[in-house]
Design a protein around this motif. Structure first.
Motif, PDB file in Angstrom:
ATOM      1  N   THR A 199      34.078  27.412   5.267  1.00  0.00           N
ATOM      2  CA  THR A 199      33.864  28.374   6.374  1.00  0.00           C
ATOM      3  C   THR A 199      32.272  28.766   5.375  1.00  0.00           C
ATOM      4  O   THR A 199      31.683  28.762   5.928  1.00  0.00           O
ATOM      5  CB  THR A 199      34.380  28.752   7.782  1.00  0.00           C
ATOM      6  N   ARG A 200      33.040  29.675   4.723  1.00  0.00           N
ATOM      7  CA  ARG A 200      32.138  30.923   3.870  1.00  0.00           C
ATOM      8  C   ARG A 200      31.026  29.629   3.143  1.00  0.00           C
ATOM      9  O   ARG A 200      30.184  30.351   3.482  1.00  0.00           O
ATOM     10  CB  ARG A 200      33.323  31.937   3.597  1.00  0.00           C
ATOM     11  N   PHE A 201      32.045  29.251   2.800  1.00  0.00           N
ATOM     12  CA  PHE A 201      31.039  28.826   1.311  1.00  0.00           C
ATOM     13  C   PHE A 201      29.834  27.376   2.281  1.00  0.00           C
ATOM     14  O   PHE A 201      28.712  27.707   1.812  1.00  0.00           O
ATOM     15  CB  PHE A 201      31.880  27.246   0.998  1.00  0.00           C
ATOM     16  N   LEU A 202      30.220  27.175   3.238  1.00  0.00           N
ATOM     17  CA  LEU A 202      29.115  26.035   4.318  1.00  0.00           C
ATOM     18  C   LEU A 202      28.269  27.258   4.925  1.00  0.00           C
ATOM     19  O   LEU A 202      26.468  27.298   4.644  1.00  0.00           O
ATOM     20  CB  LEU A 202      29.628  25.819   5.126  1.00  0.00           C
ATOM     21  N   LEU A 203      28.197  28.636   5.795  1.00  0.00           N
ATOM     22  CA  LEU A 203      27.847  29.259   5.922  1.00  0.00           C
ATOM     23  C   LEU A 203      26.813  29.803   4.968  1.00  0.00           C
ATOM     24  O   LEU A 203      25.760  30.212   5.047  1.00  0.00           O
ATOM     25  CB  LEU A 203      28.318  30.777   6.801  1.00  0.00           C
ATOM     26  N   LYS A 204      26.961  30.459   3.540  1.00  0.00           N
ATOM     27  CA  LYS A 204      26.490  30.923   2.264  1.00  0.00           C
ATOM     28  C   LYS A 204      25.300  30.140   2.055  1.00  0.00           C
ATOM     29  O   LYS A 204      23.987  30.409   1.905  1.00  0.00           O
ATOM     30  CB  LYS A 204      27.555  31.343   2.016  1.00  0.00           C
ATOM     31  N   GLN A 205      26.073  29.010   1.441  1.00  0.00           N
ATOM     32  CA  GLN A 205      24.686  27.505   1.858  1.00  0.00           C
ATOM     33  C   GLN A 205      24.270  27.351   3.063  1.00  0.00           C
ATOM     34  O   GLN A 205      22.761  26.228   2.334  1.00  0.00           O
ATOM     35  CB  GLN A 205      25.638  26.737   1.108  1.00  0.00           C
ATOM     36  N   GLY A 206      24.217  27.268   4.395  1.00  0.00           N
ATOM     37  CA  GLY A 206      23.246  26.940   4.706  1.00  0.00           C
ATOM     38  C   GLY A 206      23.572  25.677   5.461  1.00  0.00           C
ATOM     39  O   GLY A 206      22.975  25.140   5.602  1.00  0.00           O
ATOM     40  N   LEU A 207      24.690  25.084   4.927  1.00  0.00           N
ATOM     41  CA  LEU A 207      24.659  23.623   5.112  1.00  0.00           C
ATOM     42  C   LEU A 207      25.383  23.561   6.506  1.00  0.00           C
ATOM     43  O   LEU A 207      26.084  24.165   7.286  1.00  0.00           O
ATOM     44  CB  LEU A 207      25.722  23.265   4.890  1.00  0.00           C
ATOM     45  N   ALA A 208      25.377  21.715   7.007  1.00  0.00           N
ATOM     46  CA  ALA A 208      25.605  21.564   8.408  1.00  0.00           C
ATOM     47  C   ALA A 208      26.967  21.470   8.615  1.00  0.00           C
ATOM     48  O   ALA A 208      27.848  21.325   7.105  1.00  0.00           O
ATOM     49  CB  ALA A 208      24.911  20.492   8.817  1.00  0.00           C
ATOM     50  N   PHE A 209      27.861  22.118   9.378  1.00  0.00           N
ATOM     51  CA  PHE A 209      29.523  21.833   9.474  1.00  0.00           C
ATOM     52  C   PHE A 209      29.550  19.973   9.989  1.00  0.00           C
ATOM     53  O   PHE A 209      30.396  19.858   8.956  1.00  0.00           O
ATOM     54  CB  PHE A 209      29.552  22.922  10.705  1.00  0.00           C
ATOM     55  N   ARG A 210      29.141  19.786  10.543  1.00  0.00           N
ATOM     56  CA  ARG A 210      29.751  18.770  11.217  1.00  0.00           C
ATOM     57  C   ARG A 210      28.442  17.480  10.787  1.00  0.00           C
ATOM     58  O   ARG A 210      27.585  16.992  10.181  1.00  0.00           O
ATOM     59  CB  ARG A 210      29.359  17.852  12.850  1.00  0.00           C
ATOM     60  N   GLY A 211      29.087  16.137  10.385  1.00  0.00           N
ATOM     61  CA  GLY A 211      28.657  14.649  10.687  1.00  0.00           C
ATOM     62  C   GLY A 211      28.186  13.831  11.026  1.00  0.00           C
ATOM     63  O   GLY A 211      28.500  14.293  12.596  1.00  0.00           O
ATOM     64  N   ASN A 212      27.460  12.619  11.071  1.00  0.00           N
ATOM     65  CA  ASN A 212      27.459  12.053  12.169  1.00  0.00           C
ATOM     66  C   ASN A 212      28.092  11.122  12.565  1.00  0.00           C
ATOM     67  O   ASN A 212      28.386  11.017  13.861  1.00  0.00           O
ATOM     68  CB  ASN A 212      26.506  10.992  12.264  1.00  0.00           C
ATOM     69  N   ASP A 213      29.737  11.243  11.643  1.00  0.00           N
ATOM     70  CA  ASP A 213      30.550  10.380  12.374  1.00  0.00           C
ATOM     71  C   ASP A 213      31.520  10.966  11.723  1.00  0.00           C
ATOM     72  O   ASP A 213      31.865  11.031  10.488  1.00  0.00           O
ATOM     73  CB  ASP A 213      30.388   8.845  11.977  1.00  0.00           C
ATOM     74  N   GLU A 214      32.036  11.063  12.767  1.00  0.00           N
ATOM     75  CA  GLU A 214      33.664  12.254  11.960  1.00  0.00           C
ATOM     76  C   GLU A 214      34.840  11.008  11.695  1.00  0.00           C
ATOM     77  O   GLU A 214      36.018  11.757  11.850  1.00  0.00           O
ATOM     78  CB  GLU A 214      33.704  13.593  12.521  1.00  0.00           C
ATOM     79  N   SER A 215      35.031  10.077  12.581  1.00  0.00           N
ATOM     80  CA  SER A 215      36.408   9.179  12.513  1.00  0.00           C
ATOM     81  C   SER A 215      36.940   9.266  11.516  1.00  0.00           C
ATOM     82  O   SER A 215      36.327   9.285  10.019  1.00  0.00           O
ATOM     83  CB  SER A 215      35.914   8.086  13.029  1.00  0.00           C
ATOM     84  N   THR A 216      38.163   8.759  11.546  1.00  0.00           N
ATOM     85  CA  THR A 216      38.462   8.111  10.098  1.00  0.00           C
ATOM     86  C   THR A 216      38.391   7.417   9.279  1.00  0.00           C
ATOM     87  O   THR A 216      38.668   7.061   8.140  1.00  0.00           O
ATOM     88  CB  THR A 216      40.744   8.496  10.797  1.00  0.00           C
ATOM     89  N   SER A 217      38.479   6.362   9.997  1.00  0.00           N
ATOM     90  CA  SER A 217      36.728   5.059   9.466  1.00  0.00           C
ATOM     91  C   SER A 217      36.159   5.517   8.973  1.00  0.00           C
ATOM     92  O   SER A 217      35.099   4.924   7.189  1.00  0.00           O
ATOM     93  CB  SER A 217      37.096   4.167  10.193  1.00  0.00           C
ATOM     94  N   SER A 218      35.365   6.555   8.863  1.00  0.00           N
ATOM     95  CA  SER A 218      33.821   6.928   8.225  1.00  0.00           C
ATOM     96  C   SER A 218      34.124   7.414   6.907  1.00  0.00           C
ATOM     97  O   SER A 218      34.964   8.310   6.143  1.00  0.00           O
ATOM     98  CB  SER A 218      33.251   8.326   9.202  1.00  0.00           C
TER      99      SER A 218
END
Length: 233
Positions: A199-218
């Motif tokens: 979480t700290r890394f994504l916040l520091k880099q300003g990156l999105a957390f979620r993806g368009n498809d978070e299913s196990t087959s994605s």
């Protein structure tokens, strides 16, 4: 509880058979072990059965900490058996680790049977000679010690099994639960630390957390899940 009930009024001249509910109820205090009751000399001990049932395991732990009473080097008094004079021998402790000696009674006792005296399958208790009165027929000592040990299902061997199980606290239910609790706690902290680092890394880099498809087959489940999976590996 008595204060929630209204006392029954009794007319003048009448007697009441009801108990006096206005009298205070004495609170039962918790039973605590008096360490003065833990006596080294087996001839002067209070039996485990005479302690409150809630204290018996505590009593056993105290005696386990102290170990059997084996006054090595003591000048054992000699007893006459006809023309022979016999006494207790220090060497017996090495062969019979459960053996105890009472200086006050000049008698031998069994440490294991004292702690875990139980009935065998035939309903016979461990003999009192090695748990209460003591044994001092030194002429037949080795013979009687072996008889006391007896067969596999004897009272003495039942006491030995209970002694060893009680001594090995690592296999007790409480310790197994504590061990499992520690493992669960460590696993939880590890997962939580990894999640916070990602979480700290994504916040520091300003990156999105979620993806368009978070299913196990994605093939791409988003930055958080993909980075978390990489971190865990």
């Amino acid at each position: 509880m008595e204060r929630f009930f209204k006392p029954k009024r009794v007319r003048s001249g009448e007697s009441s058979n009801e108990p006096n509910i206005s009298e205070p109820v004495q609170n039962q205090s918790c039973v605590e072990l008096n360490l003065n009751d833990i006596v080294s000399d087996p001839g002067l001990r209070k039996s485990v059965e005479k302690f409150d049932i809630s204290l018996r395991d505590h009593v056993r732990r105290e005696y386990l900490t102290r170990g059997p009473c084996q006054p090595i080097g003591h000048m054992y008094p000699k007893t006459s058996f006809g023309k022979q004079h016999r006494s207790f021998q220090d060497s017996w402790y090495q062969k019979f680790v459960w053996l105890e000696y009472s200086i006050s009674k000049d008698a031998a006792f069994c440490f294991w049977c004292f702690l875990f005296k139980t009935q065998n399958k035939g309903g016979r208790y461990a003999e009192d000679a090695f748990t209460k009165t003591g044994f001092n027929n030194w002429k037949k000592a080795m013979e009687r010690f072996n008889e006391h040990i007896g067969a596999v299902n004897s009272c003495h061997n039942d006491a030995r099994i209970q002694f060893e199980s009680f001594q090995d606290q690592r296999h007790s239910v409480s310790n197994v639960l504590r061990s499992c609790g520690r493992e669960i706690d460590i696993a939880y902290r590890t997962r939580l630390t990894a999640a916070l680092d990602v979480t700290r890394f994504l916040l520091k880099q300003g990156l999105a957390f979620r993806g368009n498809d978070e299913s196990t087959s994605s093939s791409n489940r988003g930055n958080f899940l993909e980075l978390f999976e990489w971190y865990s590996q």
